[in-house]
Scaffold this motif. Structure first.
Motif, PDB file in Angstrom:
ATOM      1  N   VAL A 204       0.853  -1.181   0.000  1.00 36.52           N
ATOM      2  CA  VAL A 204       0.000   0.000   0.000  1.00 36.52           C
ATOM      3  C   VAL A 204       0.889   1.231   0.000  1.00 36.52           C
ATOM      4  O   VAL A 204       1.765   1.380   0.840  1.00 36.52           O
ATOM      5  N   ALA A 205       0.655   2.106  -0.971  1.00 38.10           N
ATOM      6  CA  ALA A 205       1.521   3.272  -1.141  1.00 38.10           C
ATOM      7  C   ALA A 205       1.125   4.349  -0.145  1.00 38.10           C
ATOM      8  O   ALA A 205       0.410   5.290  -0.451  1.00 38.10           O
TER       9      ALA A 205
ATOM     10  N   VAL B  84      -4.766   0.239  -9.292  1.00 34.12           N
ATOM     11  CA  VAL B  84      -6.107   0.756  -9.017  1.00 34.12           C
ATOM     12  C   VAL B  84      -7.192  -0.139  -9.612  1.00 34.12           C
ATOM     13  O   VAL B  84      -8.189  -0.462  -8.955  1.00 34.12           O
ATOM     14  N   ALA B  85      -7.026  -0.554 -10.863  1.00 36.61           N
ATOM     15  CA  ALA B  85      -8.058  -1.365 -11.512  1.00 36.61           C
ATOM     16  C   ALA B  85      -8.255  -2.691 -10.789  1.00 36.61           C
ATOM     17  O   ALA B  85      -9.390  -3.145 -10.589  1.00 36.61           O
TER      18      ALA B  85
ATOM     19  N   CYS C 132     -16.276   2.105  -5.868  1.00 39.61           N
ATOM     20  CA  CYS C 132     -15.197   1.117  -5.766  1.00 39.61           C
ATOM     21  C   CYS C 132     -13.914   1.666  -6.383  1.00 39.61           C
ATOM     22  O   CYS C 132     -12.808   1.488  -5.839  1.00 39.61           O
ATOM     23  N   LEU C 133     -14.056   2.350  -7.497  1.00 41.37           N
ATOM     24  CA  LEU C 133     -12.886   2.986  -8.116  1.00 41.37           C
ATOM     25  C   LEU C 133     -12.342   4.095  -7.222  1.00 41.37           C
ATOM     26  O   LEU C 133     -11.126   4.223  -7.043  1.00 41.37           O
TER      27      LEU C 133
ATOM     28  N   VAL D 257      -7.049   4.580  -1.472  1.00 42.62           N
ATOM     29  CA  VAL D 257      -6.131   3.648  -0.813  1.00 42.62           C
ATOM     30  C   VAL D 257      -4.708   3.802  -1.346  1.00 42.62           C
ATOM     31  O   VAL D 257      -3.739   3.781  -0.587  1.00 42.62           O
ATOM     32  N   TYR D 258      -4.569   3.979  -2.650  1.00 40.64           N
ATOM     33  CA  TYR D 258      -3.243   4.064  -3.254  1.00 40.64           C
ATOM     34  C   TYR D 258      -2.777   5.500  -3.460  1.00 40.64           C
ATOM     35  O   TYR D 258      -1.707   5.727  -4.032  1.00 40.64           O
ATOM     36  N   GLY D 259      -3.566   6.465  -2.980  1.00 43.21           N
ATOM     37  CA  GLY D 259      -3.120   7.845  -3.042  1.00 43.21           C
ATOM     38  C   GLY D 259      -2.922   8.364  -4.448  1.00 43.21           C
ATOM     39  O   GLY D 259      -2.022   9.160  -4.695  1.00 43.21           O
ATOM     40  N   VAL D 260      -3.755   7.911  -5.363  1.00 46.79           N
ATOM     41  CA  VAL D 260      -3.612   8.309  -6.762  1.00 46.79           C
ATOM     42  C   VAL D 260      -4.600   9.427  -7.069  1.00 46.79           C
ATOM     43  O   VAL D 260      -5.814   9.213  -7.015  1.00 46.79           O
TER      44      VAL D 260
END
Length: 281
Positions: free
Chosen positions: A4-5, A195-196, A224-225, A231-234
């Motif tokens: 996890v980033a 992410v996907a 969900c997206l 979660v990944y900070g994107v």
């Protein structure tokens, strides 16, 4: 297990901070799917002794475990879960054996999605899943009792649902949204991110909860997206997340309110609380 980033996670509100922290902790404890395609079902991270689990979400989990063993497609297992949740919205779950209803929903979903399995296989997989290590059932009173129950329950489920087997899945919305986001990010960058995969896993796992019936499929898909992005900070390109008037998800779902957006993500994460409780037991 995915890393996890955490280092570049950007959080802009106390509410999002709580959900993201919960997501990170739970994803560190739970193995999600390694595949983004709908041809793979997220693996159950631990073996469950269904005889001694009292959580109401267990039969839905049982559906996905059996579907995986039967090599059923993810849309088929999702259909079975939706049928199960819809059935018990109509009836008291104390009056019927939830695992036999789950078996019947699996068999019925196979017919609906043209992903048919033999009743014999459903019976043996279900029996072995509940009775870990048990050999396949030979034709006997127990076997034929399960056979008759599935046949009768299949018609009963259809009658309780007024023979309305139409299900609009969030999956098709998610694939559409992913295609648009891939164009926005660029194919190379999009495929380099997890992410996907995370969003696909969140969507499939949300079918463990009856709460999935409460929301529009498009809203579920986009949330969900969104949870995967959090979660990944994107960050989504060209969108200022500090400006509530330019939420990226409203491009796909203009009517999705911020309150519903957070509510759906909280319900998705609640699914993983069950896994945590089981692991602690």
């Amino acid at each position: 297990m995915w890393p996890v980033a955490c280092c570049f996670l950007a959080v802009h509100s106390n509410q999002s901070s709580g959900i993201v922290c919960q997501a990170m902790m739970q994803m560190n404890n739970i193995s999600l799917t390694d595949s983004m395609t709908w041809e793979h079902v997220p693996r159950c991270p631990t073996l469950v002794n269904y005889k001694y689990q009292t959580q109401k979400e267990m039969p839905a989990r049982f559906i996905f475990e059996c579907a995986q063993k039967l090599n059923m497609k993810p849309l088929t297992s999702a259909t079975a879960a939706i049928l199960y949740h819809r059935f018990f919205r109509e009836l008291d779950d104390t009056e019927y054996d939830p695992y036999m209803i789950a078996c019947s929903c699996l068999y019925l979903a196979g017919k609906i999605k043209d992903d048919k399995v033999r009743k014999r296989d459903v019976i043996n997989v279900a029996h072995n899943t509940i009775n870990r290590g048990a050999p396949p059932l030979e034709p006997c009173d127990e076997y034929w009792s399960m056979w008759d129950t599935i046949v009768q329950a299949e018609l009963f489920i259809a009658r309780m649902l007024k023979f309305d087997m139409t299900i609009v899945h969030p999956h098709k919305y998610m694939l559409h949204f992913m295609k648009s986001l891939q164009d926005l990010f660029g194919a190379k960058e999009w495929h380099s991110m997890p992410v996907a995969k995370a969003a696909a896993a969140f969507l499939q796992d949300f079918h463990h909860s009856s709460k999935i019936l409460d929301y529009k499929p498009a809203h579920t898909a986009v949330c969900c997206l969104a949870l995967a992005f959090q979660v990944y900070g994107v960050p989504v390109p060209l969108m200022d997340e500090t400006d509530e008037t330019t939420n990226w998800y409203n491009v796909f779902c203009p009517e999705l309110s911020r309150e519903t957006y957070w509510e759906i993500m909280e319900h998705i994460m609640d699914v993983y609380n069950i896994e945590t409780i089981m692991n602690e037991n």
